[in-house]
Design a protein around this motif. Structure first.
Motif, short mmCIF file in Angstrom:
data_model
loop_
_atom_site.label_atom_id
_atom_site.label_comp_id
_atom_site.label_asym_id
_atom_site.label_seq_id
_atom_site.Cartn_x
_atom_site.Cartn_y
_atom_site.Cartn_z
N GLY A 37 1.20 -1.05 0.22
CA GLY A 37 0.28 -0.06 0.17
C GLY A 37 0.68 1.46 -0.49
O GLY A 37 2.23 1.05 -0.95
N ARG A 38 0.84 2.14 1.01
CA ARG A 38 1.68 3.15 1.22
C ARG A 38 3.21 2.77 1.66
O ARG A 38 4.07 3.64 1.17
CB ARG A 38 1.13 4.28 2.51
N GLN A 39 3.07 1.73 2.01
CA GLN A 39 4.42 0.98 2.03
C GLN A 39 4.87 0.95 0.99
O GLN A 39 6.68 1.30 0.81
CB GLN A 39 4.21 0.20 3.56
N LYS A 40 4.82 0.59 0.16
CA LYS A 40 5.19 0.70 -1.30
C LYS A 40 6.65 -0.43 -1.51
O LYS A 40 7.41 -0.10 -1.70
CB LYS A 40 5.80 2.46 -1.85
N GLY A 41 7.01 -1.32 -0.21
CA GLY A 41 7.93 -2.40 -0.37
C GLY A 41 8.85 -2.11 0.32
O GLY A 41 8.76 -0.52 0.80
N HIS A 42 10.20 -1.93 0.12
CA HIS A 42 11.78 -1.72 0.83
C HIS A 42 12.61 -2.18 -0.46
O HIS A 42 12.68 -3.18 -0.61
CB HIS A 42 11.52 -2.35 2.15
N VAL A 53 12.59 -5.12 -2.96
CA VAL A 53 11.45 -6.10 -2.21
C VAL A 53 9.98 -5.05 -2.68
O VAL A 53 9.70 -4.82 -2.22
CB VAL A 53 11.57 -6.65 -0.76
N ASP A 54 9.13 -5.46 -3.57
CA ASP A 54 7.87 -4.91 -4.09
C ASP A 54 6.59 -5.21 -3.01
O ASP A 54 5.44 -4.19 -3.04
CB ASP A 54 7.42 -4.29 -5.42
N PHE A 55 6.47 -6.34 -3.07
CA PHE A 55 5.76 -7.04 -2.66
C PHE A 55 6.09 -8.05 -1.51
O PHE A 55 6.33 -8.29 -1.16
CB PHE A 55 4.45 -7.87 -3.34
N GLY A 87 2.00 -0.03 7.36
CA GLY A 87 2.44 -0.78 6.88
C GLY A 87 1.06 -2.68 7.89
O GLY A 87 0.96 -3.44 7.49
N ASP A 88 0.68 -1.37 8.39
CA ASP A 88 -0.09 -2.39 9.63
C ASP A 88 -0.90 -2.88 9.41
O ASP A 88 -1.71 -4.15 9.47
CB ASP A 88 -0.48 -1.67 10.88
#
Length: 112
Positions: A37-42, A53-55, A87-88
């Motif tokens: 979502g807003r987290q957009k991976g890392h 890592v997108d998902f 990411g909750d």
């Protein structure tokens, strides 16, 4: 009747399960999913190479509840899954038109 679908962080599953059991929710379906979502991976480092890592791994929990259980279930889910960090997850509540227990043929609230 409502279908509650929650997307949560995997390490929160035991806390969520215990919290839902305390308010009388007896069954759930848990699926391992990936998304963002807003987290957009890392970004991670592996053998000296940086990659994205997108998902992100998440868990999808589905609960079929009666109308009078919805508020308690949602409050318990929110409290147990909350970390305060991005990411909750999310909770979706949708109406259920019909529920039928296959073994007995019961339907409606009795099937839940």
């Amino acid at each position: 009747m409502k279908l509650i679908t929650a997307i949560i962080k995997p390490f929160k599953l035991d806390e969520v399960r215990e919290a839902l059991a305390e308010v009388g929710i007896q069954g759930m379906t848990v699926t391992e999913v990936k998304g963002f979502g807003r987290q957009k991976g890392h970004t991670e480092l592996y053998r000296g190479a940086e990659y994205t890592v997108d998902f992100l791994p998440k868990l999808r929990i589905e609960l079929a509840v009666t109308d009078d259980q919805v508020e308690r279930a949602v409050e318990s889910l929110c409290a147990a899954a909350h970390t305060g960090k991005i990411g909750d997850g999310k909770i979706f509540v949708t109406p259920l038109e019909q529920v039928i227990r296959i073994r007995t043929g019961e339907d409606g609230d009795a099937a839940i």
